[in-house]
Design a protein around this motif. Sequence first.
Motif, PDB file in Angstrom:
ATOM      1  N   SER A 112       0.825  -1.213   0.000  1.00 36.44           N
ATOM      2  CA  SER A 112       0.000   0.000   0.000  1.00 36.44           C
ATOM      3  C   SER A 112       0.856   1.258   0.000  1.00 36.44           C
ATOM      4  N   ALA A 113       2.021   1.200   0.660  1.00 34.31           N
ATOM      5  CA  ALA A 113       2.946   2.340   0.635  1.00 34.31           C
ATOM      6  C   ALA A 113       3.436   2.584  -0.791  1.00 34.31           C
ATOM      7  N   HIS A 114       3.724   1.511  -1.531  1.00 29.24           N
ATOM      8  CA  HIS A 114       4.135   1.642  -2.935  1.00 29.24           C
ATOM      9  C   HIS A 114       2.995   2.212  -3.779  1.00 29.24           C
ATOM     10  N   MET A 145      -5.171   6.518  -5.474  1.00 33.61           N
ATOM     11  CA  MET A 145      -4.821   5.185  -4.975  1.00 33.61           C
ATOM     12  C   MET A 145      -5.946   4.189  -5.250  1.00 33.61           C
ATOM     13  N   LYS A 146      -7.182   4.601  -5.033  1.00 26.37           N
ATOM     14  CA  LYS A 146      -8.324   3.715  -5.282  1.00 26.37           C
ATOM     15  C   LYS A 146      -8.412   3.348  -6.758  1.00 26.37           C
ATOM     16  N   GLU A 147      -8.147   4.324  -7.606  1.00 29.05           N
ATOM     17  CA  GLU A 147      -8.177   4.053  -9.052  1.00 29.05           C
ATOM     18  C   GLU A 147      -7.100   3.052  -9.448  1.00 29.05           C
ATOM     19  N   LEU A 148      -5.905   3.216  -8.885  1.00 29.05           N
ATOM     20  CA  LEU A 148      -4.798   2.306  -9.200  1.00 29.05           C
ATOM     21  C   LEU A 148      -5.039   0.912  -8.621  1.00 29.05           C
ATOM     22  N   ALA A 149      -5.587   0.855  -7.404  1.00 27.56           N
ATOM     23  CA  ALA A 149      -5.871  -0.437  -6.782  1.00 27.56           C
ATOM     24  C   ALA A 149      -6.858  -1.232  -7.627  1.00 27.56           C
ATOM     25  N   ALA A 150      -7.843  -0.534  -8.162  1.00 31.52           N
ATOM     26  CA  ALA A 150      -8.876  -1.195  -8.969  1.00 31.52           C
ATOM     27  C   ALA A 150      -8.309  -1.810 -10.247  1.00 31.52           C
ATOM     28  N   GLN A 151      -7.132  -1.353 -10.668  1.00 29.41           N
ATOM     29  CA  GLN A 151      -6.497  -1.898 -11.877  1.00 29.41           C
ATOM     30  C   GLN A 151      -5.796  -3.235 -11.625  1.00 29.41           C
ATOM     31  N   ALA A 152      -5.731  -3.638 -10.339  1.00 31.51           N
ATOM     32  CA  ALA A 152      -5.074  -4.901  -9.960  1.00 31.51           C
ATOM     33  C   ALA A 152      -3.686  -5.022 -10.591  1.00 31.51           C
ATOM     34  N   GLN A 153      -2.887  -3.992 -10.381  1.00 30.03           N
ATOM     35  CA  GLN A 153      -1.532  -3.982 -10.936  1.00 30.03           C
ATOM     36  C   GLN A 153      -0.655  -5.000 -10.195  1.00 30.03           C
ATOM     37  N   PHE A 189       2.668  -6.599  -8.513  1.00 26.75           N
ATOM     38  CA  PHE A 189       3.931  -6.129  -7.941  1.00 26.75           C
ATOM     39  C   PHE A 189       5.016  -7.102  -8.414  1.00 26.75           C
ATOM     40  N   LEU A 190       5.916  -6.615  -9.248  1.00 23.13           N
ATOM     41  CA  LEU A 190       6.900  -7.464  -9.908  1.00 23.13           C
ATOM     42  C   LEU A 190       8.284  -7.275  -9.297  1.00 23.13           C
ATOM     43  N   ARG A 191       8.853  -8.360  -8.803  1.00 16.84           N
ATOM     44  CA  ARG A 191      10.174  -8.336  -8.173  1.00 16.84           C
ATOM     45  C   ARG A 191      11.252  -8.497  -9.234  1.00 16.84           C
ATOM     46  N   GLU A 192      12.316  -7.700  -9.135  1.00 20.70           N
ATOM     47  CA  GLU A 192      13.394  -7.750 -10.132  1.00 20.70           C
ATOM     48  C   GLU A 192      14.761  -7.589  -9.458  1.00 20.70           C
ATOM     49  N   PRO A 193      15.525  -8.674  -9.307  1.00 23.34           N
ATOM     50  CA  PRO A 193      16.896  -8.549  -8.791  1.00 23.34           C
ATOM     51  C   PRO A 193      17.753  -7.781  -9.806  1.00 23.34           C
ATOM     52  N   THR A 200      17.104  -5.550  -4.910  1.00 24.13           N
ATOM     53  CA  THR A 200      15.925  -5.851  -5.717  1.00 24.13           C
ATOM     54  C   THR A 200      15.090  -4.593  -5.906  1.00 24.13           C
ATOM     55  N   LEU A 201      14.446  -4.520  -7.061  1.00 24.83           N
ATOM     56  CA  LEU A 201      13.468  -3.482  -7.356  1.00 24.83           C
ATOM     57  C   LEU A 201      12.091  -4.126  -7.410  1.00 24.83           C
ATOM     58  N   TYR A 202      11.078  -3.318  -7.170  1.00 29.08           N
ATOM     59  CA  TYR A 202       9.700  -3.752  -7.384  1.00 29.08           C
ATOM     60  C   TYR A 202       9.027  -2.748  -8.308  1.00 29.08           C
ATOM     61  N   ARG A 203       8.341  -3.291  -9.300  1.00 34.84           N
ATOM     62  CA  ARG A 203       7.619  -2.453 -10.252  1.00 34.84           C
ATOM     63  C   ARG A 203       6.126  -2.704 -10.091  1.00 34.84           C
ATOM     64  N   SER A 204       5.357  -1.612 -10.059  1.00 37.29           N
ATOM     65  CA  SER A 204       3.894  -1.715 -10.055  1.00 37.29           C
ATOM     66  C   SER A 204       3.372  -0.572 -10.909  1.00 37.29           C
ATOM     67  N   GLY A 205       2.672  -0.926 -11.978  1.00 40.25           N
ATOM     68  CA  GLY A 205       2.246   0.105 -12.912  1.00 40.25           C
ATOM     69  C   GLY A 205       3.458   0.823 -13.481  1.00 40.25           C
TER      70      GLY A 205
END
Length: 239
Positions: free
Chosen positions: A66-68, A117-125, A127-131, A162-167
Amino acid sequence: SVREYSKGITGAEIASSISPGLAKEVLSVTVNGEIWDLTRPIEEDSSVRLHKFDDNEGKHAFWHSSAHLMAEAIEQLFPGTKFGIGLAIENGFYYDVDPGEAVTITELDLPLIEKRMKELAAQAQPFLREPVTREEALRIFSEKGDSYKTELISELEDGTITLYRSGEFTDLCRGPHLRDSGAIKAIKVLSLAGAYWRGDEKRKMMTRIYGITFPKQKMLDEYLEMLEEAKKITAMRHL
């Protein structure tokens, strides 16, 4: 119990093999004492525990993600914002941000951040982990102009990053995170405060934004009601 699975099974797949109901509720997994994303492959014999929101480990993944999500919303609403550290805390999460000298984030902006945030959450993005290597991480955040992240990266050892990508948002992070933002059903951006970068009063004063989220709206309603009752009790004590 002892179960046998093929090499490379994930926590999410283990949950699905136990029951569809558990698969819907599980948020993170502990593998040999280390908390992981549900999507990370398990490559060796392991002791595994699955965590729902009732567990502290589940809440941590939920609020960390949620912080991301909040950071992504802020980046979209306030382009050019630099990001410090975002953490899950005992009740919710916060993110320290620097919107720049020409921009000030105020209490009036909190409903806008919450709405995005609500709009982005609704997109079900997802969370992709990337070393990544330290060199690659430094390149990514240097190009972005995010000096707080490059400072943190410069102190890390290669092979541990590691990085995390969301949207469209990318963050320096160890995780773990949810599979996607769709699990975040109820959102409240609560307040903001000032916080020195890395707690050093000689460093930049950043804007710390607090929020809380839940997997059900009813849970958020009950939490906000509890906060209101606590405020009333505090006010009565000061009469």
